[in-house]
Motif scaffolding. Structure first.
Motif, PDB file in Angstrom:
ATOM      1  N   ALA A   1      -8.310  -4.425   1.996  1.00 10.47           N
ATOM      2  CA  ALA A   1      -7.749  -5.033   3.207  1.00 10.47           C
ATOM      3  C   ALA A   1      -7.129  -3.974   4.108  1.00 10.47           C
ATOM      4  CB  ALA A   1      -6.698  -6.081   2.847  1.00 10.47           C
ATOM      5  N   ALA A   2      -7.131  -4.248   5.400  1.00 11.86           N
ATOM      6  CA  ALA A   2      -6.528  -3.318   6.353  1.00 11.86           C
ATOM      7  C   ALA A   2      -5.009  -3.378   6.294  1.00 11.86           C
ATOM      8  CB  ALA A   2      -7.008  -3.627   7.771  1.00 11.86           C
ATOM      9  N   GLU A   3      -4.465  -4.562   5.952  1.00 12.19           N
ATOM     10  CA  GLU A   3      -3.026  -4.750   5.878  1.00 12.19           C
ATOM     11  C   GLU A   3      -2.605  -5.030   4.437  1.00 12.19           C
ATOM     12  OE1 GLU A   3      -1.561  -7.624   8.625  1.00 12.19           O
ATOM     13  OE2 GLU A   3      -2.661  -6.799  10.337  1.00 12.19           O
ATOM     14  N   ALA A   4      -1.367  -4.661   4.112  1.00 12.39           N
ATOM     15  CA  ALA A   4      -0.852  -4.882   2.763  1.00 12.39           C
ATOM     16  C   ALA A   4       0.666  -4.883   2.781  1.00 12.39           C
ATOM     17  CB  ALA A   4      -1.355  -3.796   1.818  1.00 12.39           C
TER      18      ALA A   4
ATOM     19  N   ASP B   1       5.558  14.936   3.870  1.00 11.57           N
ATOM     20  CA  ASP B   1       5.149  13.858   4.781  1.00 11.57           C
ATOM     21  C   ASP B   1       3.772  13.310   4.408  1.00 11.57           C
ATOM     22  OD1 ASP B   1       7.402  14.926   5.972  1.00 11.57           O
ATOM     23  OD2 ASP B   1       6.663  14.621   7.999  1.00 11.57           O
ATOM     24  N   LYS B   2       2.843  14.212   4.089  1.00 11.98           N
ATOM     25  CA  LYS B   2       1.497  13.778   3.727  1.00 11.98           C
ATOM     26  C   LYS B   2       1.491  13.077   2.369  1.00 11.98           C
ATOM     27  CE  LYS B   2      -1.329  16.976   6.448  1.00 11.98           C
ATOM     28  NZ  LYS B   2      -1.970  15.894   7.227  1.00 11.98           N
ATOM     29  N   ARG B   3       2.334  13.527   1.452  1.00  8.75           N
ATOM     30  CA  ARG B   3       2.401  12.858   0.147  1.00  8.75           C
ATOM     31  C   ARG B   3       2.874  11.421   0.305  1.00  8.75           C
ATOM     32  NH1 ARG B   3       5.158  17.551  -1.627  1.00  8.75           N
ATOM     33  NH2 ARG B   3       7.010  16.339  -2.149  1.00  8.75           N
ATOM     34  N   VAL B   4       3.845  11.214   1.183  1.00 11.97           N
ATOM     35  CA  VAL B   4       4.329   9.850   1.435  1.00 11.97           C
ATOM     36  C   VAL B   4       3.195   8.977   1.968  1.00 11.97           C
ATOM     37  CG1 VAL B   4       5.881   8.426   2.824  1.00 11.97           C
ATOM     38  CG2 VAL B   4       6.716  10.566   1.819  1.00 11.97           C
ATOM     39  N   LEU B   5       2.432   9.494   2.922  1.00 13.32           N
ATOM     40  CA  LEU B   5       1.336   8.733   3.500  1.00 13.32           C
ATOM     41  C   LEU B   5       0.251   8.445   2.466  1.00 13.32           C
ATOM     42  CD1 LEU B   5       0.998  10.537   6.961  1.00 13.32           C
ATOM     43  CD2 LEU B   5       2.118   8.351   6.470  1.00 13.32           C
ATOM     44  N   ARG B   6      -0.036   9.414   1.616  1.00  9.39           N
ATOM     45  CA  ARG B   6      -1.061   9.218   0.586  1.00  9.39           C
ATOM     46  C   ARG B   6      -0.633   8.160  -0.423  1.00  9.39           C
ATOM     47  NH1 ARG B   6      -3.364  15.326  -0.843  1.00  9.39           N
ATOM     48  NH2 ARG B   6      -4.062  15.818   1.282  1.00  9.39           N
ATOM     49  N   ARG B   7       0.617   8.206  -0.848  1.00 11.94           N
ATOM     50  CA  ARG B   7       1.081   7.212  -1.808  1.00 11.94           C
ATOM     51  C   ARG B   7       1.113   5.817  -1.181  1.00 11.94           C
ATOM     52  NH1 ARG B   7       0.875  11.578  -4.090  1.00 11.94           N
ATOM     53  NH2 ARG B   7      -1.279  10.860  -3.929  1.00 11.94           N
ATOM     54  N   LEU B   8       1.464   5.737   0.109  1.00 14.86           N
ATOM     55  CA  LEU B   8       1.427   4.444   0.798  1.00 14.86           C
ATOM     56  C   LEU B   8       0.004   3.886   0.821  1.00 14.86           C
ATOM     57  CD1 LEU B   8       3.767   4.883   3.901  1.00 14.86           C
ATOM     58  CD2 LEU B   8       4.063   3.254   2.033  1.00 14.86           C
ATOM     59  N   GLY B   9      -0.957   4.770   1.085  1.00 15.45           N
ATOM     60  CA  GLY B   9      -2.345   4.330   1.096  1.00 15.45           C
ATOM     61  C   GLY B   9      -2.795   3.833  -0.265  1.00 15.45           C
TER      62      GLY B   9
ATOM     63  N   ARG C   1      10.913  -3.863   1.563  1.00 13.73           N
ATOM     64  CA  ARG C   1       9.468  -3.719   1.487  1.00 13.73           C
ATOM     65  C   ARG C   1       8.913  -3.094   2.757  1.00 13.73           C
ATOM     66  NH1 ARG C   1       6.983  -9.856   1.898  1.00 13.73           N
ATOM     67  NH2 ARG C   1       7.480 -10.257   4.093  1.00 13.73           N
ATOM     68  N   THR C   2       7.681  -2.605   2.651  1.00 12.41           N
ATOM     69  CA  THR C   2       6.981  -2.016   3.788  1.00 12.41           C
ATOM     70  C   THR C   2       5.664  -2.754   3.976  1.00 12.41           C
ATOM     71  OG1 THR C   2       7.908   0.179   3.330  1.00 12.41           O
ATOM     72  CG2 THR C   2       5.942   0.089   4.720  1.00 12.41           C
ATOM     73  N   VAL C   3       5.396  -3.167   5.195  1.00 14.36           N
ATOM     74  CA  VAL C   3       4.138  -3.850   5.506  1.00 14.36           C
ATOM     75  C   VAL C   3       3.214  -2.839   6.173  1.00 14.36           C
ATOM     76  CG1 VAL C   3       3.020  -5.754   6.722  1.00 14.36           C
ATOM     77  CG2 VAL C   3       5.364  -6.032   5.824  1.00 14.36           C
ATOM     78  N   VAL C   4       2.125  -2.522   5.520  1.00 18.11           N
ATOM     79  CA  VAL C   4       1.135  -1.607   6.088  1.00 18.11           C
ATOM     80  C   VAL C   4       0.229  -2.413   7.016  1.00 18.11           C
ATOM     81  CG1 VAL C   4      -0.814  -0.092   5.581  1.00 18.11           C
ATOM     82  CG2 VAL C   4       1.205  -0.056   4.113  1.00 18.11           C
ATOM     83  N   LEU C   5       0.205  -2.033   8.291  1.00 17.80           N
ATOM     84  CA  LEU C   5      -0.582  -2.750   9.293  1.00 17.80           C
ATOM     85  C   LEU C   5      -1.914  -2.074   9.586  1.00 17.80           C
ATOM     86  CD1 LEU C   5       2.338  -3.447  11.794  1.00 17.80           C
ATOM     87  CD2 LEU C   5       1.436  -5.000  10.053  1.00 17.80           C
ATOM     88  N   ASP C   6      -1.996  -0.770   9.362  1.00 17.72           N
ATOM     89  CA  ASP C   6      -3.211  -0.020   9.685  1.00 17.72           C
ATOM     90  C   ASP C   6      -3.427   1.037   8.609  1.00 17.72           C
ATOM     91  OD1 ASP C   6      -5.305   1.380  10.744  1.00 17.72           O
ATOM     92  OD2 ASP C   6      -4.417   1.667  12.728  1.00 17.72           O
ATOM     93  N   ARG C   7      -4.025   0.622   7.510  1.00 14.99           N
ATOM     94  CA  ARG C   7      -4.188   1.518   6.378  1.00 14.99           C
ATOM     95  C   ARG C   7      -5.102   2.697   6.694  1.00 14.99           C
ATOM     96  NH1 ARG C   7      -6.878  -0.904   1.326  1.00 14.99           N
ATOM     97  NH2 ARG C   7      -8.132   0.931   0.876  1.00 14.99           N
ATOM     98  N   ALA C   8      -6.145   2.453   7.461  1.00 18.56           N
ATOM     99  CA  ALA C   8      -7.092   3.521   7.789  1.00 18.56           C
ATOM    100  C   ALA C   8      -6.397   4.666   8.518  1.00 18.56           C
ATOM    101  CB  ALA C   8      -8.241   2.975   8.621  1.00 18.56           C
ATOM    102  N   THR C   9      -5.496   4.317   9.427  1.00 16.67           N
ATOM    103  CA  THR C   9      -4.771   5.349  10.180  1.00 16.67           C
ATOM    104  C   THR C   9      -3.843   6.129   9.262  1.00 16.67           C
ATOM    105  OG1 THR C   9      -4.880   4.096  12.246  1.00 16.67           O
ATOM    106  CG2 THR C   9      -3.144   5.753  12.056  1.00 16.67           C
TER     107      THR C   9
END
Length: 217
Positions: free
Chosen positions: A161-164, A143-151, A203-211
Protein backbone atom coordinates in the motif's frame (compact mmCIF):
# COMPACT_ATOMS: atom_id res chain seq x y z
CA UNK A 1 1.67 -18.10 4.47
CA UNK A 2 5.14 -18.20 2.94
CA UNK A 3 8.15 -17.04 4.93
CA UNK A 4 10.78 -15.12 3.01
CA UNK A 5 13.61 -16.94 4.74
CA UNK A 6 12.35 -20.23 3.25
CA UNK A 7 12.27 -19.00 -0.34
CA UNK A 8 14.16 -21.44 -2.55
CA UNK A 9 13.85 -24.33 -0.09
CA UNK A 10 12.15 -27.39 -1.66
CA UNK A 11 8.41 -27.37 -0.93
CA UNK A 12 8.54 -30.89 0.47
CA UNK A 13 11.13 -29.86 3.06
CA UNK A 14 9.09 -26.81 4.05
CA UNK A 15 5.96 -28.92 4.53
CA UNK A 16 7.92 -31.41 6.62
CA UNK A 17 9.07 -28.56 8.82
CA UNK A 18 5.58 -27.08 9.20
CA UNK A 19 4.15 -30.50 10.02
CA UNK A 20 5.91 -30.41 13.40
CA UNK A 21 5.17 -26.72 14.11
CA UNK A 22 2.82 -25.77 16.94
CA UNK A 23 0.32 -22.94 16.76
CA UNK A 24 0.93 -20.22 19.35
CA UNK A 25 -1.34 -17.25 20.00
CA UNK A 26 -0.25 -14.09 21.85
CA UNK A 27 -2.14 -11.14 23.30
CA UNK A 28 -1.05 -7.54 22.82
CA UNK A 29 1.75 -6.81 25.28
CA UNK A 30 2.43 -10.48 26.00
CA UNK A 31 6.09 -11.47 26.20
CA UNK A 32 7.03 -14.46 24.04
CA UNK A 33 10.31 -14.91 25.89
CA UNK A 34 12.69 -12.84 28.02
CA UNK A 35 16.39 -12.24 27.54
CA UNK A 36 18.43 -15.06 29.18
CA UNK A 37 15.52 -17.53 28.94
CA UNK A 38 16.52 -20.97 27.60
CA UNK A 39 16.62 -20.87 23.79
CA UNK A 40 14.89 -23.96 22.42
CA UNK A 41 12.19 -22.71 20.00
CA UNK A 42 12.01 -20.98 16.62
CA UNK A 43 8.94 -18.86 15.84
CA UNK A 44 7.58 -18.27 12.32
CA UNK A 45 5.20 -15.28 12.38
CA UNK A 46 1.77 -15.83 10.86
CA UNK A 47 0.09 -12.61 12.01
CA UNK A 48 0.73 -9.59 14.25
CA UNK A 49 3.88 -7.61 15.00
CA UNK A 50 6.58 -8.44 17.51
CA UNK A 51 9.23 -6.14 18.99
CA UNK A 52 12.73 -7.41 19.69
CA UNK A 53 13.98 -5.49 22.73
CA UNK A 54 17.29 -5.27 24.60
CA UNK A 55 18.44 -3.37 27.66
CA UNK A 56 21.38 -1.01 27.29
CA UNK A 57 24.30 -0.71 29.70
CA UNK A 58 22.63 2.32 31.34
CA UNK A 59 19.33 0.51 31.84
CA UNK A 60 17.33 1.91 28.92
CA UNK A 61 15.17 -0.45 26.85
CA UNK A 62 15.77 -0.25 23.10
CA UNK A 63 13.88 -1.86 20.21
CA UNK A 64 16.24 -3.53 17.76
CA UNK A 65 13.57 -4.31 15.19
CA UNK A 66 9.87 -4.95 14.61
CA UNK A 67 8.94 -8.22 12.90
CA UNK A 68 5.70 -9.10 11.14
CA UNK A 69 4.03 -11.81 9.03
CA UNK A 70 6.57 -13.68 6.94
CA UNK A 71 9.40 -12.98 9.42
CA UNK A 72 10.76 -15.25 12.14
CA UNK A 73 12.68 -15.00 15.41
CA UNK A 74 14.58 -17.31 17.75
CA UNK A 75 16.41 -19.11 14.93
CA UNK A 76 19.57 -19.76 16.97
CA UNK A 77 17.52 -22.20 19.05
CA UNK A 78 17.78 -24.79 16.27
CA UNK A 79 21.58 -24.93 16.28
CA UNK A 80 21.78 -27.17 19.34
CA UNK A 81 23.64 -27.08 22.60
CA UNK A 82 22.77 -25.05 25.67
CA UNK A 83 21.96 -21.47 24.72
CA UNK A 84 20.09 -18.48 26.12
CA UNK A 85 17.96 -15.79 24.54
CA UNK A 86 19.90 -12.64 23.69
CA UNK A 87 16.83 -10.35 23.61
CA UNK A 88 13.24 -10.08 24.80
CA UNK A 89 10.44 -10.48 22.26
CA UNK A 90 7.04 -8.91 22.95
CA UNK A 91 3.80 -8.89 20.94
CA UNK A 92 2.92 -5.32 19.93
CA UNK A 93 -0.57 -6.51 18.96
CA UNK A 94 -2.51 -9.77 18.95
CA UNK A 95 -0.42 -12.24 16.97
CA UNK A 96 0.10 -15.85 15.99
CA UNK A 97 3.21 -17.91 15.27
CA UNK A 98 4.17 -21.43 14.32
CA UNK A 99 6.73 -22.59 16.86
CA UNK A 100 9.26 -25.33 16.22
CA UNK A 101 11.03 -26.90 19.20
CA UNK A 102 14.63 -27.99 18.80
CA UNK A 103 14.05 -31.67 19.77
CA UNK A 104 11.22 -31.92 17.20
CA UNK A 105 13.43 -30.35 14.55
CA UNK A 106 16.31 -32.70 15.34
CA UNK A 107 14.05 -35.74 15.04
CA UNK A 108 12.72 -34.47 11.71
CA UNK A 109 16.22 -33.80 10.44
CA UNK A 110 17.28 -37.34 11.39
CA UNK A 111 14.43 -38.74 9.29
CA UNK A 112 14.78 -36.22 6.44
CA UNK A 113 18.39 -34.95 6.19
CA UNK A 114 17.43 -32.55 3.37
CA UNK A 115 15.54 -30.45 5.93
CA UNK A 116 18.98 -29.15 6.94
CA UNK A 117 18.56 -26.78 3.98
CA UNK A 118 15.79 -25.07 5.95
CA UNK A 119 18.13 -24.41 8.87
CA UNK A 120 20.86 -23.09 6.56
CA UNK A 121 18.36 -20.77 4.86
CA UNK A 122 17.09 -19.47 8.20
CA UNK A 123 20.55 -18.73 9.59
CA UNK A 124 21.91 -17.19 6.38
CA UNK A 125 18.85 -14.93 6.13
CA UNK A 126 19.43 -13.66 9.66
CA UNK A 127 23.11 -13.02 8.96
CA UNK A 128 22.29 -11.04 5.81
CA UNK A 129 19.91 -8.76 7.72
CA UNK A 130 22.40 -8.28 10.54
CA UNK A 131 25.22 -7.44 8.12
CA UNK A 132 23.05 -4.97 6.23
CA UNK A 133 22.05 -3.07 9.36
CA UNK A 134 25.64 -3.05 10.64
CA UNK A 135 26.90 -1.53 7.39
CA UNK A 136 24.13 1.07 7.50
CA UNK A 137 25.01 2.02 11.07
CA UNK A 138 28.62 2.58 10.03
CA UNK A 139 28.21 4.29 6.67
CA UNK A 140 24.64 5.57 6.15
CA UNK A 141 23.62 8.97 7.61
CA UNK A 142 21.06 8.88 10.42
CA UNK A 143 18.44 10.76 8.36
CA UNK A 144 18.50 8.09 5.66
CA UNK A 145 18.35 5.28 8.22
CA UNK A 146 15.19 6.80 9.67
CA UNK A 147 13.61 6.96 6.22
CA UNK A 148 14.63 3.38 5.41
CA UNK A 149 13.21 2.01 8.64
CA UNK A 150 9.97 3.94 8.06
CA UNK A 151 9.71 2.37 4.62
CA UNK A 152 10.29 -1.11 6.03
CA UNK A 153 7.72 -0.59 8.79
CA UNK A 154 5.19 0.75 6.28
CA UNK A 155 5.62 -2.42 4.21
CA UNK A 156 5.21 -4.55 7.33
CA UNK A 157 2.03 -2.81 8.48
CA UNK A 158 0.46 -2.32 5.03
CA UNK A 159 2.15 -4.56 2.43
CA UNK A 160 2.04 -3.06 -1.06
CA UNK A 161 0.00 0.00 0.00
CA UNK A 162 1.06 3.59 -0.60
CA UNK A 163 -0.17 4.61 2.87
CA UNK A 164 0.39 2.95 6.24
CA UNK A 165 -0.13 3.63 9.94
CA UNK A 166 2.91 2.89 12.10
CA UNK A 167 1.76 2.77 15.75
CA UNK A 168 5.17 3.31 17.31
CA UNK A 169 6.47 6.19 19.41
CA UNK A 170 9.32 8.34 18.16
CA UNK A 171 11.54 6.86 20.88
CA UNK A 172 10.89 3.42 19.40
CA UNK A 173 11.63 4.63 15.88
CA UNK A 174 14.90 6.12 17.16
CA UNK A 175 15.91 2.77 18.69
CA UNK A 176 15.14 0.92 15.47
CA UNK A 177 17.06 3.43 13.33
CA UNK A 178 19.99 3.61 15.77
CA UNK A 179 19.77 7.34 16.36
CA UNK A 180 18.30 9.89 18.78
CA UNK A 181 14.68 10.87 19.29
CA UNK A 182 15.60 14.45 18.37
CA UNK A 183 16.86 13.28 14.97
CA UNK A 184 13.72 11.22 14.35
CA UNK A 185 11.51 14.16 15.32
CA UNK A 186 13.38 16.49 12.97
CA UNK A 187 13.22 14.05 10.06
CA UNK A 188 9.50 13.40 10.62
CA UNK A 189 8.73 17.13 10.85
CA UNK A 190 10.56 17.72 7.59
CA UNK A 191 8.66 14.89 5.92
CA UNK A 192 5.38 16.19 7.32
CA UNK A 193 6.07 19.59 5.78
CA UNK A 194 6.64 17.83 2.44
CA UNK A 195 3.37 15.94 2.79
CA UNK A 196 4.84 12.43 2.88
CA UNK A 197 3.83 11.69 6.50
CA UNK A 198 1.32 12.88 9.07
CA UNK A 199 2.24 12.90 12.76
CA UNK A 200 -0.36 11.80 15.28
CA UNK A 201 -0.18 11.01 18.98
CA UNK A 202 1.90 7.88 19.44
CA UNK A 203 2.02 7.00 15.75
CA UNK A 204 3.15 8.08 12.30
CA UNK A 205 0.94 7.88 9.22
CA UNK A 206 2.95 7.32 6.05
CA UNK A 207 1.14 9.06 3.19
CA UNK A 208 3.67 8.61 0.38
CA UNK A 209 5.83 5.55 0.88
CA UNK A 210 7.44 5.72 -2.56
CA UNK A 211 8.79 9.20 -1.85
CA UNK A 212 10.16 8.14 1.54
CA UNK A 213 11.92 5.16 0.03
CA UNK A 214 13.36 7.27 -2.80
CA UNK A 215 14.81 9.80 -0.34
CA UNK A 216 16.18 6.99 1.82
CA UNK A 217 18.33 5.52 -0.94
Amino acid sequence: MRWQVLEGVPEGDVQQLLSIARRRVFRRGEVVFHVHDPADTLHLIVSGRFAVRVQTAVGDVAILTVLGPGDMFGELALIGGESRRTATVEALEAGETRSIHRPDFERLRAQHPSVTEVLVAILSGGMRRLSQHLLEALYVPADKRVLRRLGELAESYAPGAAEAVIPLRQEDLASIAGTSRATVNRVLREEESRGSVRLERGRTVVLDRATLERRGR
